[in-house]
Motif scaffolding. Sequence first.
Motif, short mmCIF file in Angstrom:
data_model
loop_
_atom_site.label_atom_id
_atom_site.label_comp_id
_atom_site.label_asym_id
_atom_site.label_seq_id
_atom_site.Cartn_x
_atom_site.Cartn_y
_atom_site.Cartn_z
N UNK B 20 0.84 -1.20 0.00
CA UNK B 20 0.00 0.00 0.00
C UNK B 20 0.87 1.24 0.00
N UNK B 23 2.28 1.80 -3.31
CA UNK B 23 1.24 2.26 -4.23
C UNK B 23 0.89 3.71 -3.97
N UNK B 24 0.74 4.03 -2.71
CA UNK B 24 0.30 5.38 -2.40
C UNK B 24 1.38 6.41 -2.69
N UNK B 27 1.50 8.09 -6.02
CA UNK B 27 0.23 8.78 -6.17
C UNK B 27 0.22 10.03 -5.32
N UNK B 198 -16.29 -1.32 -14.23
CA UNK B 198 -15.40 -1.22 -15.39
C UNK B 198 -15.97 -0.28 -16.44
N UNK B 266 -10.10 10.40 -10.38
CA UNK B 266 -10.25 9.48 -9.27
C UNK B 266 -11.46 9.77 -8.40
N UNK B 270 -14.12 7.16 -6.79
CA UNK B 270 -14.10 6.89 -5.36
C UNK B 270 -15.49 7.00 -4.76
N UNK B 273 -17.28 3.73 -5.51
CA UNK B 273 -16.78 2.53 -4.85
C UNK B 273 -17.64 1.99 -3.70
N UNK B 277 -18.41 -1.85 -3.83
CA UNK B 277 -17.45 -2.72 -3.17
C UNK B 277 -18.13 -3.85 -2.42
N UNK C 128 -9.28 -0.43 -2.12
CA UNK C 128 -9.43 0.89 -2.75
C UNK C 128 -8.09 1.48 -3.10
N UNK C 129 -7.19 1.44 -2.15
CA UNK C 129 -5.87 2.07 -2.36
C UNK C 129 -5.13 1.44 -3.53
N UNK C 130 -5.23 0.13 -3.61
CA UNK C 130 -4.47 -0.53 -4.66
C UNK C 130 -4.96 -0.18 -6.06
N UNK C 131 -6.17 0.32 -6.16
CA UNK C 131 -6.64 0.64 -7.50
C UNK C 131 -6.26 2.04 -7.95
N UNK C 132 -5.69 2.83 -7.06
CA UNK C 132 -5.34 4.21 -7.45
C UNK C 132 -4.46 4.30 -8.69
N UNK C 133 -3.40 3.51 -8.76
CA UNK C 133 -2.49 3.67 -9.90
C UNK C 133 -3.16 3.48 -11.24
N UNK C 191 -6.42 -2.97 -9.84
CA UNK C 191 -7.61 -2.99 -10.67
C UNK C 191 -7.89 -4.39 -11.18
#
Lengths: 537, 291, 317
Positions: B20, B23-24, B27, B198, B266, B270, B273, B277, C128-133, C191
């Motif tokens: 995470x 990833x973050x 971003x 999607x 984004x 969001x 989601x 989810x 959620x976080x992992x889909x940001x990229x 994603x």
Amino acid sequence: MKAKKCWALILAVLLTIGCFSACADTPAASGAGSSTVAAGETSTAVNTDETDPFAETVKLSIGFWGSEKLGGDELWNDYIVPKFNVDFDYIQMDFSDYVEKVRLLAASDELPDICVSPGRTDYFSYSEQGLLKALPDDLSDYPELEAYLDTPSLPFYYIDGKLYGIPRGGGRNLNNAFAGSFYMVRKDWMEQAGYEEFPTEWEEFFTMAQDVMALNPDGISNLVGIAGSTTEILDPMKSSLSKIGEGFQLIDGQWAPAEFNKEDNIPWLELGRKAYQMGVIDKNFALDDASVAKDKILAGQAFCGMLYMTAADMQSLAEQFESANPGKSAEECIGFYLPPNGFDGKPHAIYSAVNIGTMFSAKMSDEQMDRTLRFIDWILTDEGQTMLNLGEKDKDYTLEGETFTSLLPENPATGKQYTYEEKYPSCIIKQLVTWGGDWAKVSPTVDKTYRDIYNDAEAYVMENATYAEYNYEVAWTKTDAMSKWNYMADFEQGFVKIIMGTDNIGAMYDSIIEDTLAKGGKQALAELNEVLAAKTE
Amino acid sequence: MSKRLKLSKVIIYSVLGLLALITIYPFYTTIITSMTTQAAYMRNPLMLWPLDFNLDAYEYVFHNSNILTAFRNSLIVSVGGTFYSMILTVSAAYALSKTHVRGTRLMMYLVVITMFFSGGLIPTYLNIKNLGLYNSLWSLVLPGGISTFYMIIMKNAFMDIPKELEESAYIDGANDLVILFRVMLPLVKPTLACIVLFYAVDKWNEWYAAMLYIQDKLRQPLMYVLRTMVTKITGNPQAGLDAQMMEKAQTVYPVGIQKATILFTIVPIMLLYPFLQRYFLKGIMVGAVKG
Amino acid sequence: MKAVTGEKQSAPFRERLGKEWRLCRNHKWIYLLMILPLLHFVIFCYVPMYGVVMAFKDYKYNLGVMQSPWIGFQNFELLFGMPYFWKVFRNTILISLGRIVFEFPMPIILALVLNEVTNNKLKRFFQTVFTFPHFISWVVISGIIINIFGNSGMISSICEALGVPFGGIMTETNSFLALLFGSSIWKSVGWGSIIYLAAITGIDTELYDAAAVDGAGRFQQLLRITIPGLLPTIVVMLILNCGNVLNAGFDQIFNLYNPLVMENVDIIDTYVYRLTFAEGGSFSFSTAVGLFKSVINCILLVSVNRIAHKAGHQGIY
């Protein structure tokens, strides 16, 4: 529950359909829609001919990357449109997508009347396939245009004696050999390192960069000497030190790109490699974007970098530097200098060949063509240029001697006076014909300092340079293979590899040439030489 | 047993946590650099905190008079488009999942062919024009009606449902449509949620079709408008910057704008989601440990 | 329902037709549901499909697609005739293969790992976080990558500070490829895991309970229940990916590559783009290239699908 779901479904569908039809009914935006002109409105007295050429309203559709800026301000609606009595229709396109859009429009037989050209090959295919309208043979009604078109390479674009488009030049003089490439340099560092003048020799230039990097006056980590992308690093060396700018040469009796001349090119590559190994060239240059030189210098991360610029660009860069480095004055810190000279001690200047910038649809009538050409002619006049850059005297600006004062109102969003482009965005129409480089040389909006730098540099080059002409006749000869592939597309990569590499330069160069020949170069050059040989017979 | 469980949990959480972070971080950097000046960005491309904080890039984006209209357009296209696509996709997926019915195999082949072979840009463009869709928001919805990729996923989801459920419904006298609504759809909710997501994202991000087909400024979707903003700043490379932009060139710079526009991509997603989810993220209680 | 006697052969035609009709009518909704989709495919896919012939013609603007002169396989000869084409073709296949080997399993693994998170809030947070990229374009990401891995980037500075020799990551082929796959994984893993998470949701919880009762541990359950439950989805995704092999990711490679690795990293799309960009891009040539890629992709997909069938799986059709 199921019934509820059904109703929700139906409701959603209706809502969506409703939205769609609402959009379908939205009238075209006032900005991009066609502007109307009252039929009887006379233009401000432009000509005193008995038969007023602007008597009838003419419709013209225009496809140009500034399209969306047209039609929304007084310059366009109250001056240009009434003056030329045209009912314009604007085809939306943007600088990033106009190439594709124009090609699609051509394919669907809907080329706008006035259209920017995607490129030379397109120009030739469209004109050969009857999509374009030729300019009239007699251009006496458009004197500025006639003078503008007087340039040696233009006949190349004639097909059966007719021209199907007009070139887009850097300025109103197409016969210009000065490229406008300058090194933007941190003058203060240069002086601190003990150099009062910018070197005129490449070795000295690299040594100076090295000295500055060693000195590192501002104590920057990761200081870059010469910043730039591949183009910005290689171009100045190429133009000063090699014959690549000339295009094609006779090498061993065969025509080939000047890059194939090993002996000619190895010297400057050796110099480049030396500079790279000295550490003065940005190690990242193969990866960087085109604008990185400017960005790094402005941020104080680099010593110098080459940029193509006009006098106006110089002023803007100076301003940007000051806003990025509060407390430093551009006058003291930034200098613009010509690149060092060639091996013969002189600068080199190439008369490059023109490119067709704007073309006209075959569906145009003669009246439409006449009106269009008059419009273009006007853009090329001094009056037109003034109107498109400064505005109306005593309304938008005053000019007393050298003192220029803008009379434009304040922009509520920025709190400063509007710039001309902000107030009248439609002035971008001037790019239909030229990029406006020559205007910057004389424009009163540009600080005299920068105009002087530019003009002095240009004078120096024009006086002292060894000249050459781009061999467009050979370079642009049409053969089958050459119109399908750009076999030279990867040649420059070879240069990058040489500069960053350590192997024997001669051997590396040989392999680049082999590569290029293998990538279709062999066939292309064979065809080319055949065609050229046949011509001379 | 519980000790081993704890260890595996620790590993899992730390791996996920690390991932995470990785990833973050880029971003986060992107967002931060959109709030700073060009010069500061050049000095510290990977800054952790916006130096020279300013929101000029965002201001520039919002001051573009079309932004709200563009936003509305994108909303319409995304909602309407997703809706339309879902109807088409689910119908096709369900129908084609019934391979024992005559003709479905053939239709499936026809569909798969379209995955690979297409006429190319010009015929497609001409086709859209001939259909009268030029300059209409429909051109962003109709041509992209079914993504064969998603449809195949949906179809296979249907095929994974045990035949017995279907057969018992048949025996009860239900026809195919009723089975679709009463039996099938509730069982493929996770996949449905996925495909909805999607499609929504695809339609929200669509700019290429807008570039080709939308002429009117007021009908352009958000992504296309944002894209053109970036090029407006870069300006014509030979002409130099638009004078207006020159002044703000330090704070409103191309890379900065590109990054600012990311938030536009984004944030709407969001917002979507939370609703979706829960369908594809059921908490599964693995093992005896509950609560 | 074969007739036991030989009567089926001699059943009157009308009766058989009647039987077929009844079958169809029983399933009338199937056909009705297909009307709109079929209409869509016909109008938007099949109608423009005539454009495929452009690959065999010399497209002239004034003649349109149908009237333009035929040139047969000339475009393909041109394409295959360049020795570098085969190198580029090889590159494309190798990179795609690499993607399947390295990138394809990642979303699956992530889904499995995420599944092990019992705290719902955390699970949703991570997912959620992992889909940001996914939402950041390659243009922006490549900028970040150059800033970190480039020759004057973060890692290079660290190396310099530590005195470790830095040979260049983005300018060496192998490290470049690692970066390519790595960044692609980073961008798409979150994603891509969504579909697998959805599939996991669909697995019957009773199976897990039963397994727990039988004494199966967490890992056993993963192996015996989750993975087999995921298998149909994995197979479908794999087949679909194989139908994409000659595409290999233009956007990413175009934004990241540089002259020093170009030789080994050029894929068909980037190669053709570069060589035809300046020359105005002959439409017919690009159609030919597209057609070539489509044919190969199609063949690959069909083959893999057949293999899947043989292995007892659903396949795409």
